[in-house]
Scaffold this motif. Structure first.
Motif, mmCIF file in Angstrom:
data_model
loop_
_atom_site.group_PDB
_atom_site.id
_atom_site.type_symbol
_atom_site.label_atom_id
_atom_site.label_comp_id
_atom_site.label_asym_id
_atom_site.label_seq_id
_atom_site.Cartn_x
_atom_site.Cartn_y
_atom_site.Cartn_z
ATOM 1 N N PRO A 36 36.699 -17.667 32.221
ATOM 2 C CA PRO A 36 35.805 -18.675 31.644
ATOM 3 C C PRO A 36 34.828 -19.275 32.375
ATOM 4 O O PRO A 36 35.402 -19.587 33.541
ATOM 5 C CB PRO A 36 36.652 -19.607 30.611
ATOM 6 C CG PRO A 36 38.157 -18.902 30.832
ATOM 7 C CD PRO A 36 38.249 -17.830 31.872
ATOM 8 N N ALA A 37 33.544 -19.841 32.195
ATOM 9 C CA ALA A 37 32.721 -20.166 32.913
ATOM 10 C C ALA A 37 33.157 -21.743 33.540
ATOM 11 O O ALA A 37 33.102 -21.885 34.637
ATOM 12 C CB ALA A 37 31.290 -20.425 32.272
ATOM 13 N N GLU A 38 33.716 -22.434 32.767
ATOM 14 C CA GLU A 38 34.447 -23.686 32.990
ATOM 15 C C GLU A 38 35.482 -23.614 34.197
ATOM 16 O O GLU A 38 35.458 -24.365 34.923
ATOM 17 C CB GLU A 38 34.723 -24.419 31.925
ATOM 18 C CG GLU A 38 33.811 -24.764 30.792
ATOM 19 C CD GLU A 38 33.936 -23.430 29.786
ATOM 20 O OE1 GLU A 38 34.599 -22.629 30.067
ATOM 21 O OE2 GLU A 38 32.879 -23.487 28.800
ATOM 22 N N LEU A 39 36.206 -22.503 33.906
ATOM 23 C CA LEU A 39 37.232 -22.307 35.014
ATOM 24 C C LEU A 39 36.546 -21.838 36.423
ATOM 25 O O LEU A 39 36.976 -22.166 37.598
ATOM 26 C CB LEU A 39 38.192 -21.354 34.659
ATOM 27 C CG LEU A 39 39.438 -21.154 35.576
ATOM 28 C CD1 LEU A 39 39.992 -22.229 36.109
ATOM 29 C CD2 LEU A 39 40.422 -19.995 35.130
ATOM 30 N N THR A 40 35.658 -20.989 36.260
ATOM 31 C CA THR A 40 34.941 -20.515 37.438
ATOM 32 C C THR A 40 34.388 -21.602 38.146
ATOM 33 O O THR A 40 34.416 -21.896 39.486
ATOM 34 C CB THR A 40 33.829 -19.568 37.194
ATOM 35 O OG1 THR A 40 34.586 -18.364 36.683
ATOM 36 C CG2 THR A 40 33.156 -18.985 38.364
ATOM 37 N N GLN A 41 33.789 -22.538 37.462
ATOM 38 C CA GLN A 41 33.091 -23.840 38.048
ATOM 39 C C GLN A 41 34.275 -24.696 38.853
ATOM 40 O O GLN A 41 34.048 -25.169 39.808
ATOM 41 C CB GLN A 41 32.298 -24.380 37.018
ATOM 42 C CG GLN A 41 31.317 -23.933 36.600
ATOM 43 C CD GLN A 41 30.536 -24.292 35.319
ATOM 44 O OE1 GLN A 41 31.032 -25.295 34.497
ATOM 45 N NE2 GLN A 41 29.144 -23.900 34.950
ATOM 46 N N ALA A 42 35.447 -24.811 38.168
ATOM 47 C CA ALA A 42 36.418 -25.545 38.627
ATOM 48 C C ALA A 42 36.901 -24.980 40.069
ATOM 49 O O ALA A 42 37.328 -25.705 41.049
ATOM 50 C CB ALA A 42 37.557 -25.740 37.593
ATOM 51 N N MET A 43 37.132 -23.715 40.086
ATOM 52 C CA MET A 43 37.596 -22.979 41.139
ATOM 53 C C MET A 43 36.535 -23.115 42.256
ATOM 54 O O MET A 43 37.041 -23.456 43.428
ATOM 55 C CB MET A 43 37.784 -21.535 40.893
ATOM 56 C CG MET A 43 39.240 -21.262 40.109
ATOM 57 S SD MET A 43 39.181 -19.664 39.603
ATOM 58 C CE MET A 43 40.779 -19.339 38.739
ATOM 59 N N GLU A 44 35.294 -23.097 41.891
ATOM 60 C CA GLU A 44 34.397 -23.331 43.110
ATOM 61 C C GLU A 44 34.202 -24.762 43.568
ATOM 62 O O GLU A 44 34.046 -25.091 44.637
ATOM 63 C CB GLU A 44 32.916 -22.771 42.501
ATOM 64 C CG GLU A 44 31.888 -23.167 43.388
ATOM 65 C CD GLU A 44 31.893 -22.452 44.861
ATOM 66 O OE1 GLU A 44 31.670 -22.858 45.952
ATOM 67 O OE2 GLU A 44 32.570 -21.430 44.772
ATOM 68 N N ALA A 45 34.314 -25.835 42.312
ATOM 69 C CA ALA A 45 34.460 -27.041 42.975
ATOM 70 C C ALA A 45 35.656 -27.384 43.591
ATOM 71 O O ALA A 45 35.522 -28.311 44.700
ATOM 72 C CB ALA A 45 34.461 -27.945 41.442
ATOM 73 N N ASP A 46 36.764 -26.747 43.392
ATOM 74 C CA ASP A 46 38.009 -26.937 44.296
ATOM 75 C C ASP A 46 37.727 -26.604 45.711
ATOM 76 O O ASP A 46 38.225 -26.963 46.723
ATOM 77 C CB ASP A 46 38.975 -26.127 43.633
ATOM 78 C CG ASP A 46 40.384 -26.697 44.288
ATOM 79 O OD1 ASP A 46 40.683 -27.576 44.778
ATOM 80 O OD2 ASP A 46 41.208 -25.441 44.668
ATOM 81 N N HIS A 47 37.194 -25.341 46.065
ATOM 82 C CA HIS A 47 36.797 -24.759 47.328
ATOM 83 C C HIS A 47 35.743 -25.605 47.892
ATOM 84 O O HIS A 47 35.993 -25.854 49.059
ATOM 85 C CB HIS A 47 36.127 -23.119 47.063
ATOM 86 C CG HIS A 47 36.999 -22.157 46.788
ATOM 87 N ND1 HIS A 47 36.574 -21.033 46.622
ATOM 88 C CD2 HIS A 47 38.329 -22.384 46.699
ATOM 89 C CE1 HIS A 47 37.874 -20.199 46.168
ATOM 90 N NE2 HIS A 47 38.846 -21.019 46.258
ATOM 91 N N GLN A 48 34.878 -26.281 47.195
ATOM 92 C CA GLN A 48 33.859 -27.189 47.867
ATOM 93 C C GLN A 48 34.752 -28.588 48.181
ATOM 94 O O GLN A 48 34.646 -29.123 49.241
ATOM 95 C CB GLN A 48 32.682 -27.558 46.945
ATOM 96 C CG GLN A 48 31.906 -26.403 46.840
ATOM 97 C CD GLN A 48 31.400 -25.558 48.099
ATOM 98 O OE1 GLN A 48 31.025 -26.597 48.939
ATOM 99 N NE2 GLN A 48 31.392 -24.570 48.321
ATOM 100 N N ALA A 49 35.632 -28.955 47.441
ATOM 101 C CA ALA A 49 36.541 -29.992 47.800
ATOM 102 C C ALA A 49 37.496 -29.767 49.076
ATOM 103 O O ALA A 49 37.628 -30.632 49.851
ATOM 104 C CB ALA A 49 37.444 -30.396 46.520
ATOM 105 N N LEU A 50 37.976 -28.504 49.187
ATOM 106 C CA LEU A 50 38.714 -28.282 50.189
ATOM 107 C C LEU A 50 37.635 -28.322 51.590
ATOM 108 O O LEU A 50 38.252 -28.601 52.710
ATOM 109 C CB LEU A 50 39.408 -26.797 50.309
ATOM 110 C CG LEU A 50 40.759 -26.884 49.350
ATOM 111 C CD1 LEU A 50 40.989 -25.371 48.923
ATOM 112 C CD2 LEU A 50 41.693 -27.442 50.015
#
Length: 145
Positions: free
Chosen positions: A3-17
């Motif tokens: 889902p697009a929202e999950l893809t966005q969350a995973m990318e946000a998590d990578h940026q947060a790391l």
């Protein structure tokens, strides 16, 4: 299909790391669930439960690193359901660890579990990371004093 929202969350998590290895814990903390059952097992301490404990453990860890470079992610596995997903990755970066004056390479084996919460936002409900990224002998399991 993710889902697009999950893809966005995973990318946000990578940026947060990426922010985390530079010494900024706030974007990562925004990723965590506020639910009572949220857990974190980072490589610098025992597992903790509850958002306040996750915040404290994350801030303790981040206080020991600075000036890191962006993390490279090697996806090992993932699984997704309607409201729950996990990702297993090797995270590779370099940062000034502890009192070091130079960048030190390090890698973590990380499992991140995302949950779609009541507001529809995907948040981390569990994260486990440790430095085991290569084979080890069975003796490495022995507790040390």
């Amino acid at each position: 299909m993710i889902p697009a929202e999950l893809t966005q969350a995973m990318e946000a998590d990578h940026q947060a790391l990426n922010a985390l290895v530079r010494g900024d814990p706030e974007p990562k903390l925004e990723m965590f669930s506020r639910a009572e059952d949220v857990t974190l097992a980072n490589p610098l301490g025992p597992p903790v439960r509850g958002f306040d404990q996750v915040v404290a453990a994350t801030r303790r860890a981040v206080a020991q690193l600075r000036e890191g470079e962006p993390v490279r992610f090697e996806r090992i596995s993932q699984a997704i359901t309607a409201d729950l997903a996990y990702v297993v990755e090797i995270e590779r970066s370099r940062a000034k660890l502890g009192g070091a004056d130079e960048l030190i390479p390090f890698a973590l084996r990380a499992t991140t579990v995302f949950r779609r919460e009541e507001d529809g936002v995907w948040r981390i409900c569990h994260r486990h990371a440790d430095p085991i990224t290569t084979p080890r002998p069975i003796e490495s399991l022995a507790e040390q004093d």
